[in-house]
Scaffold this motif. Sequence first.
Motif, mmCIF file in Angstrom:
data_model
loop_
_atom_site.group_PDB
_atom_site.id
_atom_site.type_symbol
_atom_site.label_atom_id
_atom_site.label_comp_id
_atom_site.label_asym_id
_atom_site.label_seq_id
_atom_site.Cartn_x
_atom_site.Cartn_y
_atom_site.Cartn_z
ATOM 1 N N ARG A 127 0.838 -1.210 0.000
ATOM 2 C CA ARG A 127 0.000 0.000 0.000
ATOM 3 C C ARG A 127 0.867 1.253 0.000
ATOM 4 O O ARG A 127 0.553 2.258 -0.655
ATOM 5 C CB ARG A 127 -0.939 -0.002 1.209
ATOM 6 C CG ARG A 127 -1.988 -1.103 1.179
ATOM 7 C CD ARG A 127 -3.018 -0.920 2.277
ATOM 8 N NE ARG A 127 -3.882 -2.084 2.382
ATOM 9 C CZ ARG A 127 -3.711 -3.065 3.265
ATOM 10 N NH1 ARG A 127 -2.703 -2.992 4.151
ATOM 11 N NH2 ARG A 127 -4.518 -4.105 3.286
ATOM 12 N N GLY A 128 1.970 1.201 0.762
ATOM 13 C CA GLY A 128 2.877 2.348 0.817
ATOM 14 C C GLY A 128 3.524 2.640 -0.521
ATOM 15 O O GLY A 128 3.916 3.776 -0.798
ATOM 16 N N MET A 129 3.635 1.622 -1.367
ATOM 17 C CA MET A 129 4.191 1.802 -2.708
ATOM 18 C C MET A 129 3.140 2.298 -3.695
ATOM 19 O O MET A 129 3.415 2.470 -4.884
ATOM 20 C CB MET A 129 4.763 0.479 -3.208
ATOM 21 C CG MET A 129 5.974 -0.005 -2.420
ATOM 22 S SD MET A 129 6.409 -1.728 -2.776
ATOM 23 C CE MET A 129 6.640 -1.668 -4.559
ATOM 24 N N GLY A 130 1.906 2.503 -3.191
ATOM 25 C CA GLY A 130 0.849 3.031 -4.042
ATOM 26 C C GLY A 130 0.079 1.996 -4.824
ATOM 27 O O GLY A 130 -0.657 2.333 -5.761
ATOM 28 N N MET A 131 0.219 0.732 -4.465
ATOM 29 C CA MET A 131 -0.492 -0.313 -5.183
ATOM 30 C C MET A 131 -1.970 -0.291 -4.827
ATOM 31 O O MET A 131 -2.334 -0.110 -3.662
ATOM 32 C CB MET A 131 0.100 -1.686 -4.847
ATOM 33 C CG MET A 131 1.526 -1.869 -5.322
ATOM 34 S SD MET A 131 2.230 -3.490 -4.894
ATOM 35 C CE MET A 131 1.278 -4.567 -5.969
ATOM 36 N N THR A 132 -2.829 -0.469 -5.821
ATOM 37 C CA THR A 132 -4.270 -0.527 -5.592
ATOM 38 C C THR A 132 -4.652 -1.882 -4.999
ATOM 39 O O THR A 132 -3.849 -2.829 -5.010
ATOM 40 C CB THR A 132 -5.034 -0.315 -6.902
ATOM 41 O OG1 THR A 132 -4.703 -1.387 -7.799
ATOM 42 C CG2 THR A 132 -4.670 1.023 -7.538
ATOM 43 N N GLY A 133 -5.900 -1.978 -4.533
ATOM 44 C CA GLY A 133 -6.363 -3.232 -3.958
ATOM 45 C C GLY A 133 -6.287 -4.382 -4.948
ATOM 46 O O GLY A 133 -5.898 -5.508 -4.604
ATOM 47 N N GLY A 134 -6.659 -4.109 -6.202
ATOM 48 C CA GLY A 134 -6.615 -5.139 -7.224
ATOM 49 C C GLY A 134 -5.203 -5.628 -7.493
ATOM 50 O O GLY A 134 -4.959 -6.825 -7.665
ATOM 51 N N ARG A 135 -4.256 -4.695 -7.533
ATOM 52 C CA ARG A 135 -2.855 -5.073 -7.768
ATOM 53 C C ARG A 135 -2.294 -5.852 -6.582
ATOM 54 O O ARG A 135 -1.511 -6.791 -6.760
ATOM 55 C CB ARG A 135 -2.012 -3.827 -8.015
ATOM 56 C CG ARG A 135 -2.137 -3.251 -9.411
ATOM 57 C CD ARG A 135 -1.076 -2.216 -9.659
ATOM 58 N NE ARG A 135 0.269 -2.803 -9.599
ATOM 59 C CZ ARG A 135 1.386 -2.078 -9.470
ATOM 60 N NH1 ARG A 135 1.311 -0.747 -9.340
ATOM 61 N NH2 ARG A 135 2.561 -2.676 -9.441
ATOM 62 N N ILE A 136 -2.680 -5.442 -5.375
ATOM 63 C CA ILE A 136 -2.210 -6.163 -4.185
ATOM 64 C C ILE A 136 -2.700 -7.605 -4.223
ATOM 65 O O ILE A 136 -1.943 -8.539 -3.943
ATOM 66 C CB ILE A 136 -2.692 -5.463 -2.900
ATOM 67 C CG1 ILE A 136 -1.964 -4.129 -2.720
ATOM 68 C CG2 ILE A 136 -2.485 -6.353 -1.675
ATOM 69 C CD1 ILE A 136 -2.479 -3.297 -1.571
ATOM 70 N N LEU A 137 -3.970 -7.789 -4.592
ATOM 71 C CA LEU A 137 -4.519 -9.143 -4.678
ATOM 72 C C LEU A 137 -3.792 -9.959 -5.742
ATOM 73 O O LEU A 137 -3.398 -11.107 -5.508
ATOM 74 C CB LEU A 137 -6.013 -9.085 -4.994
ATOM 75 C CG LEU A 137 -6.710 -10.434 -5.253
ATOM 76 C CD1 LEU A 137 -6.587 -11.341 -4.037
ATOM 77 C CD2 LEU A 137 -8.175 -10.206 -5.608
ATOM 78 N N LYS A 138 -3.586 -9.352 -6.904
ATOM 79 C CA LYS A 138 -3.003 -10.067 -8.038
ATOM 80 C C LYS A 138 -1.506 -10.302 -7.879
ATOM 81 O O LYS A 138 -0.998 -11.393 -8.216
ATOM 82 C CB LYS A 138 -3.280 -9.276 -9.325
ATOM 83 C CG LYS A 138 -2.729 -9.945 -10.583
ATOM 84 C CD LYS A 138 -3.043 -9.093 -11.806
ATOM 85 C CE LYS A 138 -2.455 -9.724 -13.070
ATOM 86 N NZ LYS A 138 -2.730 -8.880 -14.276
ATOM 87 N N GLU A 139 -0.777 -9.309 -7.393
ATOM 88 C CA GLU A 139 0.683 -9.371 -7.405
ATOM 89 C C GLU A 139 1.304 -9.726 -6.060
ATOM 90 O O GLU A 139 2.489 -10.063 -6.007
ATOM 91 C CB GLU A 139 1.254 -8.029 -7.888
ATOM 92 C CG GLU A 139 0.814 -7.663 -9.295
ATOM 93 C CD GLU A 139 1.347 -6.311 -9.748
ATOM 94 O OE1 GLU A 139 2.332 -5.836 -9.157
ATOM 95 O OE2 GLU A 139 0.757 -5.737 -10.679
ATOM 96 N N VAL A 140 0.518 -9.655 -4.979
ATOM 97 C CA VAL A 140 1.080 -9.941 -3.657
ATOM 98 C C VAL A 140 0.361 -11.123 -3.003
ATOM 99 O O VAL A 140 0.971 -12.166 -2.730
ATOM 100 C CB VAL A 140 1.009 -8.704 -2.728
ATOM 101 C CG1 VAL A 140 1.583 -9.047 -1.348
ATOM 102 C CG2 VAL A 140 1.761 -7.537 -3.343
ATOM 103 N N GLU A 141 -0.934 -10.966 -2.758
ATOM 104 C CA GLU A 141 -1.673 -11.994 -2.018
ATOM 105 C C GLU A 141 -1.771 -13.314 -2.783
ATOM 106 O O GLU A 141 -1.529 -14.392 -2.210
ATOM 107 C CB GLU A 141 -3.075 -11.469 -1.664
ATOM 108 C CG GLU A 141 -3.049 -10.347 -0.638
ATOM 109 C CD GLU A 141 -4.427 -9.765 -0.380
ATOM 110 O OE1 GLU A 141 -4.733 -9.471 0.789
ATOM 111 O OE2 GLU A 141 -5.190 -9.599 -1.356
#
Length: 227
Positions: A127-141
């Motif tokens: 989130r601190g890097m400015g990632m959106t919720g969708g990107r966090i789900l796709k690229e992190v979670e």
Amino acid sequence: MTDRPLTEELKLFLGDPETWWGPGSIPLRLAEHLLLSAVAVIVAAALVIPAALWAAHRRRGIAAVSAVVNIGRAVPTFGILVIVVVWLGLGPWPALVALVALSGPPMFTNTVAGVLAVDPAVLESARGMGMTGGRILKEVELPLALPVISEGVRIATSQVIATATLAALAAGGGLGRFIVDGFAKRDQGELLIGAVLVAILAVAAERAFTRGQRLLTPAGVRSGAGG
């Protein structure tokens, strides 16, 4: 059962040309079993995993989605099969519906558990890097939860391969046909071969998934686990 020794019945069954060629042959029944199992797992994954990812990511609706998915756990597979046979008639469709319902719960449970287990510090950094919720789900979670998700698919696949034998009760084909026909004809050889083939198929699927899980696990996660 017949008065013939088991070894003799095995020889008769395995020596029959129709066992290897034709509409009731082992290759055809194996193909039917694999197709039914694969379609059931794919359909369940397509329905359940996205819903589980969404609910776990938002930390909302988990109980509601779980209540729907876990119908397959609350109602016995045979009960679902009978209900759908009454509704749709004989054929592969009742077995497919029952197997989809069976394979949904482990996929849902593992997907939710995998996403919820992601380190909150990692999410905060994203989130601190400015990632959106969708990107966090796709690229992190999703990448971090993938090993746990694949374990849920593995469990579901093993259950489906074993339970797909019930398809034969609804004229759905598969390796269960040998077991059902073996009982009906009191043929120990055919019955035993059917059971052994299902067991071998389940073990082969387990080994394939074990290898596949290693390939799907991100390198960083494997390194962490190995350390």
